[in-house]
Design a protein around this motif. Structure first.
Motif, mmCIF file in Angstrom:
data_model
loop_
_atom_site.group_PDB
_atom_site.id
_atom_site.type_symbol
_atom_site.label_atom_id
_atom_site.label_comp_id
_atom_site.label_asym_id
_atom_site.label_seq_id
_atom_site.Cartn_x
_atom_site.Cartn_y
_atom_site.Cartn_z
ATOM 1 N N PHE A 234 23.125 41.300 0.402
ATOM 2 C CA PHE A 234 23.818 40.643 1.510
ATOM 3 C C PHE A 234 23.649 41.435 2.798
ATOM 4 N N MET A 235 23.864 42.743 2.727
ATOM 5 C CA MET A 235 23.833 43.550 3.938
ATOM 6 C C MET A 235 22.433 43.617 4.538
ATOM 7 N N PHE A 236 21.407 43.753 3.692
ATOM 8 C CA PHE A 236 20.045 43.792 4.242
ATOM 9 C C PHE A 236 19.713 42.477 4.933
ATOM 10 N N SER A 237 19.996 41.376 4.252
ATOM 11 C CA SER A 237 19.656 40.073 4.809
ATOM 12 C C SER A 237 20.474 39.772 6.060
ATOM 13 N N TRP A 238 21.695 40.281 6.122
ATOM 14 C CA TRP A 238 22.557 40.006 7.269
ATOM 15 C C TRP A 238 22.087 40.739 8.524
ATOM 16 N N VAL A 239 21.586 41.960 8.368
ATOM 17 C CA VAL A 239 21.235 42.763 9.549
ATOM 18 C C VAL A 239 19.749 42.692 9.893
ATOM 19 N N GLU A 240 18.910 42.192 8.982
ATOM 20 C CA GLU A 240 17.477 42.134 9.261
ATOM 21 C C GLU A 240 17.208 41.108 10.360
ATOM 22 N N LEU A 241 16.406 41.486 11.336
ATOM 23 C CA LEU A 241 16.189 40.620 12.494
ATOM 24 C C LEU A 241 14.747 40.157 12.649
ATOM 25 N N LEU A 242 13.783 41.028 12.370
ATOM 26 C CA LEU A 242 12.393 40.700 12.686
ATOM 27 C C LEU A 242 11.914 39.445 11.960
ATOM 28 N N LEU A 243 12.054 39.416 10.635
ATOM 29 C CA LEU A 243 11.618 38.243 9.879
ATOM 30 C C LEU A 243 12.476 37.023 10.206
ATOM 31 N N ALA A 244 13.784 37.248 10.346
ATOM 32 C CA ALA A 244 14.678 36.130 10.643
ATOM 33 C C ALA A 244 14.328 35.487 11.983
ATOM 34 N N ARG A 245 13.922 36.285 12.926
ATOM 35 C CA ARG A 245 13.579 35.743 14.243
ATOM 36 C C ARG A 245 12.178 35.142 14.251
ATOM 37 N N THR A 246 11.260 35.742 13.497
ATOM 38 C CA THR A 246 9.885 35.251 13.470
ATOM 39 C C THR A 246 9.773 33.915 12.747
ATOM 40 N N LEU A 247 10.567 33.734 11.703
ATOM 41 C CA LEU A 247 10.438 32.548 10.854
ATOM 42 C C LEU A 247 11.358 31.410 11.264
ATOM 43 N N THR A 248 12.046 31.553 12.388
ATOM 44 C CA THR A 248 12.914 30.483 12.892
ATOM 45 C C THR A 248 12.637 30.276 14.376
ATOM 46 N N SER A 249 12.995 29.088 14.854
ATOM 47 C CA SER A 249 12.801 28.831 16.285
ATOM 48 C C SER A 249 14.019 28.166 16.917
ATOM 49 N N VAL A 250 14.494 27.069 16.329
ATOM 50 C CA VAL A 250 15.618 26.344 16.924
ATOM 51 C C VAL A 250 16.692 26.033 15.885
ATOM 52 N N GLN A 251 16.315 25.291 14.843
ATOM 53 C CA GLN A 251 17.288 24.762 13.898
ATOM 54 C C GLN A 251 17.959 25.842 13.053
ATOM 55 N N ALA A 252 17.233 26.885 12.698
ATOM 56 C CA ALA A 252 17.772 27.907 11.792
ATOM 57 C C ALA A 252 17.878 29.271 12.460
ATOM 58 N N LYS A 253 17.938 29.310 13.765
ATOM 59 C CA LYS A 253 17.965 30.589 14.481
ATOM 60 C C LYS A 253 19.233 31.371 14.132
ATOM 61 N N PRO A 254 19.109 32.648 13.755
ATOM 62 C CA PRO A 254 20.288 33.447 13.382
ATOM 63 C C PRO A 254 21.044 33.935 14.611
ATOM 64 N N ILE A 255 22.244 34.416 14.367
ATOM 65 C CA ILE A 255 23.096 34.842 15.470
ATOM 66 C C ILE A 255 22.501 36.037 16.208
ATOM 67 N N ALA A 256 21.821 36.924 15.495
ATOM 68 C CA ALA A 256 21.244 38.094 16.159
ATOM 69 C C ALA A 256 20.208 37.687 17.197
ATOM 70 N N ALA A 257 19.461 36.627 16.913
ATOM 71 C CA ALA A 257 18.477 36.141 17.881
ATOM 72 C C ALA A 257 19.157 35.420 19.035
ATOM 73 N N ILE A 258 20.224 34.697 18.734
ATOM 74 C CA ILE A 258 20.939 33.972 19.787
ATOM 75 C C ILE A 258 21.604 34.944 20.759
ATOM 76 N N MET A 259 21.999 36.108 20.269
ATOM 77 C CA MET A 259 22.666 37.083 21.135
ATOM 78 C C MET A 259 21.769 37.551 22.274
ATOM 79 N N THR A 260 20.467 37.441 22.119
ATOM 80 C CA THR A 260 19.565 37.841 23.204
ATOM 81 C C THR A 260 19.642 36.884 24.381
#
Length: 268
Positions: free
Chosen positions: A198-224
């Motif tokens: 849970f903790m790794f997946s929650w804080v990981e940003l690079l893959l989460a941001r690379t593999l999403t654009s609009v519909q599934a964008k995580p909060i860490a990417a939105i914070m930018t």
């Protein structure tokens, strides 16, 4: 006895050192931007909830938390479901190359996430998984499954083999033995593995941001998005940061006893 006050002083200073950034983040989240940039204050002079109100009322913000929780939960479930039988196999059976395979699994965590970003992006774009929670959840498995296998293998090895043999003599099928007997016995290990997944997946940003654009964008990417031509929206960013800490803190609270057992077994 004379060293007790000194220990308390050191512990107090250590706690202040750890909690000060969190306090400052919470402090900023209740301030207006003008107060944040004008002067340094230990508490808000004019407290405001406008930043939290915007996050909870603006879909573009609260959807980021929903997206993050969705792929984190998916990844945790998949990782544990895959790691449980694998950990049992590594613990109970000996086969050609078992140690090498076990080391190879762990070696996947040695590579940075950037190594896998382009292959995953290309693959998921081709099969239609790009910008979905499944894309991030499956990508994180390459890091979380090896860790979960390593943790759970230690817990399974702590269960005597005689329990397996007794269950089979009593007529238990393997699936029934696995679910009804083994899983409850290693519940603490499952809790520890789920926590780290849970903790790794929650804080990981690079893959989460690379593999999403609009519909599934995580909060860490939105914070930018708090950066604009008008400057940084410090209060909104701080409020988003506070809300990002809460899920991890809740998970730590619920599995704290399991983590202690994991340390005792030497697997954490």
């Amino acid at each position: 006895m004379h060293s007790i006050p000194g220990r308390r002083l050191v512990m107090g200073l250590f706690l202040i050192f750890l909690l000060l950034p969190i306090y400052w983040l919470v402090n900023m989240s209740f301030k207006t931007n003008s107060e944040i940039v004008s002067t340094m204050t230990l508490w808000p002079h004019t407290p405001t909830l406008q930043h939290y109100k915007r996050i909870f009322t603006d879909e573009s913000w609260y959807s980021g938390y929903i997206n993050s929780l969705e792929y984190v939960v998916l990844n945790t479930i998949i990782s544990i479901a895959v790691a449980l039988p694998a950990a049992y196999a590594f613990s109970r059976y000996r086969f050609l190359g078992d140690k090498h395979l076990f080391f190879w699994l762990l070696s996947n965590r040695m590579a940075p996430a950037a190594v896998y970003a382009l292959p995953f992006f290309n693959l998921y774009s081709a099969i239609g998984l790009f910008d979905t929670p499944w894309a991030v959840a499956l990508a994180h498995c390459i890091f979380n499954v090896p860790l979960a296998v390593w943790i759970l293998e230690g817990f399974v090895s702590g269960v005597p083999r005689e329990i397996d043999e007794t269950a089979f003599l009593d007529g238990y099928s393997f699936p029934r033995f696995f679910i009804r007997i083994l899983v409850p016995l290693i519940a603490s290990g499952i809790g520890v593995a789920a926590f780290f997944c849970f903790m790794f997946s929650w804080v990981e940003l690079l893959l989460a941001r690379t593999l999403t654009s609009v519909q599934a964008k995580p909060i860490a990417a939105i914070m930018t998005r708090t950066v604009s031509a008008a400057g940084m929206d410090w209060g909104l960013l701080a409020a988003a940061g506070v809300l990002t800490i809460i899920p991890g803190a809740l998970v730590i609270w619920f599995v704290r006893n399991y983590i202690a057992r994991g340390f005792a077994l030497g697997r954490v």
